[in-house]
Structures are given as structure tokens and as C-alpha cells.
Enzyme design. Structure first.
Site, PDB file in Angstrom:
ATOM      1  CB  THR A 261      -0.914   0.007   1.249  1.00 48.56           C
ATOM      2  OG1 THR A 261      -1.586   1.255   1.359  1.00 48.56           O
ATOM      3  CG2 THR A 261      -0.103  -0.188   2.520  1.00 48.56           C
ATOM      4  CG  ASP A 262      -1.141   4.941  -1.073  1.00 49.72           C
ATOM      5  OD1 ASP A 262      -1.715   4.315  -0.163  1.00 49.72           O
ATOM      6  OD2 ASP A 262      -1.727   5.780  -1.792  1.00 49.72           O
ATOM      7  CD  GLU A 263      -3.506   3.581   4.301  1.00 46.05           C
ATOM      8  OE1 GLU A 263      -3.412   3.759   5.526  1.00 46.05           O
ATOM      9  OE2 GLU A 263      -4.535   3.142   3.756  1.00 46.05           O
TER      10      GLU A 263
ATOM     11  CE1 TYR B 290      -3.114  -2.375   5.679  1.00 46.50           C
ATOM     12  CE2 TYR B 290      -3.419  -0.048   5.204  1.00 46.50           C
ATOM     13  CZ  TYR B 290      -3.243  -1.343   4.768  1.00 46.50           C
ATOM     14  OH  TYR B 290      -3.181  -1.619   3.432  1.00 46.50           O
TER      15      TYR B 290
ATOM     16  CE  LYS C 195       0.306  -4.629   3.034  1.00 52.34           C
ATOM     17  NZ  LYS C 195       0.154  -5.998   2.464  1.00 52.34           N
TER      18      LYS C 195
END
Length: 356
Positions: free
Chosen positions: A132-134, A158, A162
Site C-alpha cells: 500500500t501507499d500508506e 495498519y 504493512k
């Protein structure tokens, strides 16, 4: 044959359906069927010999090793993850277990399998990790978009879990030579998305005449990627990506949450008008969530430059397809809205009183 983890979830199921629509190569689909995993999404594959569904957990080392030994997949496409920021705030332990421990278990089983392959098969094997870009943190309004070399600055349980899984994948390549690829995508939307994420939640609530809860001032910005475009990007990276590399996958659609909700309301006013008036009347501002990142933006020029991939959908075309799909599939929506899901929504929005 390929092994797909998390293939009953939103992105994973779309990928499995897309893969088998365009390929005769079979899929082993390993999914734990937690709240967001839904066999009904895969109903069209019932009886299809190309699709083997296995109900199981990626943390179950014995099961994962057995699948490698029995089916000898040529590639792994690893979607399985806990993926909702709000849920990670309420229960971070599940995110560490699945995203960190599960990825470690899968990497070790894949490494043992790959190490034992004959030379030609070893060279062809791939482990593609979907992230993810997060992991990159938050951007200011004028900051440049995330590139693949942006330092990691995760801000939620989260995104931290990741980020940890991304680092494990990188380390297994550099330490052991495991042939890995990583993709970091922006916010996905499209058919079969569980109605806890912004777009399906707003659609489902609007159709039910319920409030449309907007965190804070609604100006948090995300890049939006239609799930079908994400699936095509993963196929390209799996087929032609450079080993050990990361590819950012984005939709070139930066939009504020409030703009997204107004767009959805306008589409619903057109496609399913309400006698009570515009669906926008249901917009309600609520207390922001802790640590809410202000802006994400993906620079997807690397995957375009190296692999020739660009999204096929504009946001306007993709969001119209998405709204039509939810309007056309009320039974799917009803079936995923179990008592457990309703309890979760009540818990997450409790104490987030509406404000002017």
C-alpha cells in the site's frame, strides 16, 4: 499454476476472477475467510477446475508448506492482509499477526520451495507482494507524490504492519536471493468491496437513507485506483517486473474525501433518485480518527516507463461502473452485511458525534 493468498477478499477476488477470465493457468486460492473474505464473490468459479479454493491461514506453516509441496506453484501473489486503518486502531494485534507473522511464514515456505526447484524453475519463480501507499506516510498539499524511493513513515498500526512486511520481502531477496517483486498501490475501489471502506460505505448508507459520515473536514486527499486497473498492473509486474524492484501503482486521481462523497451522491441522484431529495442531504461531519493522514499521492511513472502500464479507467468512468455494480447487486450487499459487520460499524462510529 499460481498461488494467490487472500483471494476471497476485495482485491484478491477481483484478481482471481480477472486472471481466470484471461488465462487457462490454474489458481490455488488460500483465504482464511475472515469478515472481509467472501466466497460468494467467487461464485461464478464453482465447478471450475482451474480454481482450487483452500480455506486456511497464511500463518499456518504446515498448511502453506503442504500447498507448495503438492501443487508446486510457479508464482505467489500475496494479497492476504488485514487492511482497514480504523480496525487497526481498535485491534492492532490482528494486523501484526497476519501482515507481519503471516508474511514471514509465507516467505519461509516459499524460500524452501524455491531452493529445492530445478535450475530452470528456480529462475522462473516469482513472489509478488501486494502492499500500500500508506507505508510512505502523509503528504502536505504541495509535496511531490510518493516515488518508490520515498522513505517509509507509517502512521497507523495498519501501515506500520504493512511496512514491516515490505521490509521482510526486501530482506528475503537481498539475503537469500528469493525472486521477489513488490507493488505499492493507492486506494482501490470497485465491485465486491466490503462496505467498511469509504466508497461502498457511502453507497450502502445512501441507499438505506442513513447518514454519510465524513471524518473531520472531509479534505483528506487520496489517489483512487479502479480495482480492474490494479489487477492489470499486477499481471504486468508479475510477467515483466525486475526482480527485487518496487512498483508504485496509482490511478492519477487525487481527490478529497468530501469530493468523492458528493460525486457518489450526484450519481445516485441520477441512477437511483430518492423521494426525500438529494442524497447529499445525508452528509454528516463526525470527529476525525486518530492519526488520520492528510494526503497520499502516487507517482506511477516507473511502472509506465518500464512496463508500459497506465490505468485504463478515469475516475469518472470507474466510479460510474462501481455505483452501477452496487445498484445491480443488492443480494451481495445484503449477504455481507452480517450482524458482525453491523456491530463493527456501530463500534467504530460510537462517540463520533455529528457536528456542524
Amino acid at each position: 499454476m499460481i498461488l494467490v493468498t487472500g483471494g476471497a477478499g476485495f482485491i484478491g477476488a477481483n484478481f482471481v476472477l480477472d486472471w481466470l477470465q484471461g488465462s487457462e493457468e490454474p489458481v490455488i486460492n488460500l483465504d482464511a475467510l475472515t469478515y472481509a473474505g467472501n466466497r460468494e464473490t467467487l461464485a461464478r468459479l464453482e465447478g471450475d477446475a482451474r480454481h482450487l479454493f483452500v480455506h486456511g491461514d497464511i500463518c499456518d506453516r504446515a498448511l502453506v508448506e503442504r500447498l507448495f509441496a503438492e501443487y508446486k506453484p510457479r508464482a505467489v501473489v500475496h494479497f492476504a492482509a488485514e487492511s482497514h486503518v480504523d480496525r487497526s486502531i481498535h485491534g492492532p494485534g490482528a494486523f501484526v499477526r497476519t501482515n507481519v507473522d503471516g508474511t514471514f511464514t509465507l516467505l519461509e515456505a516459499a524460500r524452501a520451495h524455491w531452493s529445492a526447484l530445478p535450475a530452470g524453475e528456480r529462475e522462473a519463480f516469482r513472489f509478488l507482494h501486494v502492499s500500500t501507499d500508506e507505508v510512505y506516510g502523509s503528504l502536505g498539499p504541495n509535496d511531490p507524490a510518493f516515488t518508490e524511493t520515498k522513505a517509509y513513515e507509517p502512521n497507523s498500526p495498519y501501515s506500520a504492519s504493512k511496512a514491516a512486511s515490505d521490509h521482510l520481502v526486501r530482506a528475503w531477496h537481498h539475503t537469500y536471493g528469493l525472486p521477489v517483486l513488490t507493488t505499492n498501490c493507492s486506494n482501490n475501489y470497485g465491485p465486491y468491496q466490503f462496505p467498511e471502506k469509504l466508497i461502498p460505505l457511502m453507497i450502502v448508507n445512501a441507499l438505506a437513507g442513513k447518514p454519510l459520515p465524513i471524518y473531520g473536514d472531509g479534505q483528506n486527499v487520496r489517489d483512487w485506483l479502479y480495482v480492474g486497473d490494479h489487477c492489470s498492473a499486477i499481471r504486468e509486474v508479475l510477467a515483466r517486473g525486475r526482480l527485487g524492484e518496487t512498483y508504485n501503482v496509482g490511478g492519477w486521481n487525487e481527490m478529497a474525501n468530501l469530493e468523492i462523497v458528493h460525486t457518489l451522491c450526484a450519481l445516485l441522484d441520477e441512477l437511483r433518485p430518492s423521494a426525500a431529495g438529494s442524497h447529499a442531504r445525508l452528509i454528516t461531519y463526525v470527529k476525525d480518527r486518530p492519526g488520520h493522514d492528510r494526503r497520499y499521492a502516487i507517482d506511477a511513472r516507473k511502472i509506465e516507463r518500464e512496463l508500459g502500464w497506465r490505468p485504463a479507467e478515469t475516475f469518472q468512468s470507474g466510479i460510474r461502473k462501481t455505483v452501477r455494480w452496487y445498484l445491480d447487486n443488492p443480494a451481495w450487499i445484503a449477504n455481507v452485511q452480517s450482524g458482525a459487520y453491523r456491530d463493527w460499524v456501530a463500534r467504530n462510529y460510537a462517540g463520533r458525534e455529528a457536528r456542524a
